[in-house]
Scaffold this motif. Sequence first.
Motif, short mmCIF file in Angstrom:
data_model
loop_
_atom_site.label_atom_id
_atom_site.label_comp_id
_atom_site.label_asym_id
_atom_site.label_seq_id
_atom_site.Cartn_x
_atom_site.Cartn_y
_atom_site.Cartn_z
N ALA A 115 0.84 -1.20 0.00
CA ALA A 115 0.00 0.00 0.00
C ALA A 115 0.87 1.25 0.00
CB ALA A 115 -0.92 -0.01 1.22
N LEU A 116 1.89 1.24 0.85
CA LEU A 116 2.75 2.42 0.92
C LEU A 116 3.49 2.64 -0.39
CD1 LEU A 116 4.24 2.33 4.54
CD2 LEU A 116 2.27 3.59 3.68
N ASP A 131 1.86 7.45 -6.17
CA ASP A 131 0.54 7.88 -6.64
C ASP A 131 0.62 9.27 -7.26
OD1 ASP A 131 -2.56 7.06 -6.00
OD2 ASP A 131 -2.24 9.21 -6.26
N PRO A 132 0.12 9.39 -8.48
CA PRO A 132 0.19 10.70 -9.15
C PRO A 132 -0.54 11.81 -8.38
CG PRO A 132 -1.25 9.17 -10.35
CD PRO A 132 -0.52 8.37 -9.32
N ASP A 133 -1.65 11.45 -7.76
CA ASP A 133 -2.39 12.48 -7.02
C ASP A 133 -1.61 13.00 -5.83
OD1 ASP A 133 -4.83 13.10 -8.25
OD2 ASP A 133 -5.54 11.09 -7.78
N LEU A 134 -0.80 12.13 -5.26
CA LEU A 134 -0.10 12.56 -4.05
C LEU A 134 1.22 13.24 -4.36
CD1 LEU A 134 -0.82 9.63 -1.59
CD2 LEU A 134 -2.03 11.77 -1.91
N LEU A 155 1.63 15.96 -5.46
CA LEU A 155 1.56 17.36 -5.09
C LEU A 155 2.02 17.60 -3.65
CD1 LEU A 155 -1.83 18.89 -4.16
CD2 LEU A 155 -1.85 16.54 -4.92
N PHE A 156 2.14 16.52 -2.88
CA PHE A 156 2.61 16.70 -1.51
C PHE A 156 4.13 16.62 -1.40
CE2 PHE A 156 -1.66 14.88 -0.88
CZ PHE A 156 -2.20 15.88 -0.11
N SER A 176 2.42 1.88 -3.35
CA SER A 176 1.57 2.50 -4.37
C SER A 176 1.19 3.93 -4.00
CB SER A 176 0.36 1.63 -4.70
OG SER A 176 -0.39 1.38 -3.58
N LEU A 177 1.11 4.21 -2.71
CA LEU A 177 0.83 5.61 -2.34
C LEU A 177 2.03 6.51 -2.68
CD1 LEU A 177 -0.95 5.24 1.13
CD2 LEU A 177 -1.99 5.85 -1.05
#
Lengths: 147, 42
Positions: B22-23, B29-32, B34-35, B25-26
């Motif tokens: 899970a970590l 992650d393209p959405d993340l 930005l962080f 893939s997070l």
Amino acid sequence: MTDRYPAPPEGFADFVTARSAALLRSAWLLTGDAGRAEDLLQTVLAGAWRRWSTVVAAGHPEAYLRRALFTTYVSWWRRRWRAEFPAATPPEDTGPSDLARESADRDAVRRALARLSRQQRAIVVLRYVEDPPWNGPPRCWAVRRTR
Amino acid sequence: MERTAQVLGCSPNTVKVQSSRALRSLRTDPDLSLFTNREVVP
């Protein structure tokens, strides 16, 4: 409350008033959707209502409810729950506003979590949000499984 | 980790394997993304 429904068991209403916001937050992280989060919480609360004396006897109602939240979520295979939201388009540039940025952040987290499997999402939320390693000894997980 | 396993009714090893997946893939992650250039306050 009408005559058709029995009064809630002793302490139940107070518990809901005090803790449902926190529980709803966990439900939101799991489901990524306000409506389904409420659905999940309602289901779990309804179960606790029916078994409230057992729940209280186990010593920690919140621990019971949280466990129920996660297990219900993981095992809930009703059709509408299968409607996971796949990745949508990324949020547009939301400019300098903090509010807009916050909402974009929320959205990004929600969509990223939605790409995980149900079990993975539950694990991530449990390990890193509910009970983060930097938070010291857990407060509400200290109860044995009661089922 | 053991508590997580207990809650979900799976083995600690499953928790270990699934959370590292899970970590991973997070992390990608393209959405993340930005962080990643931003300070994160725990």
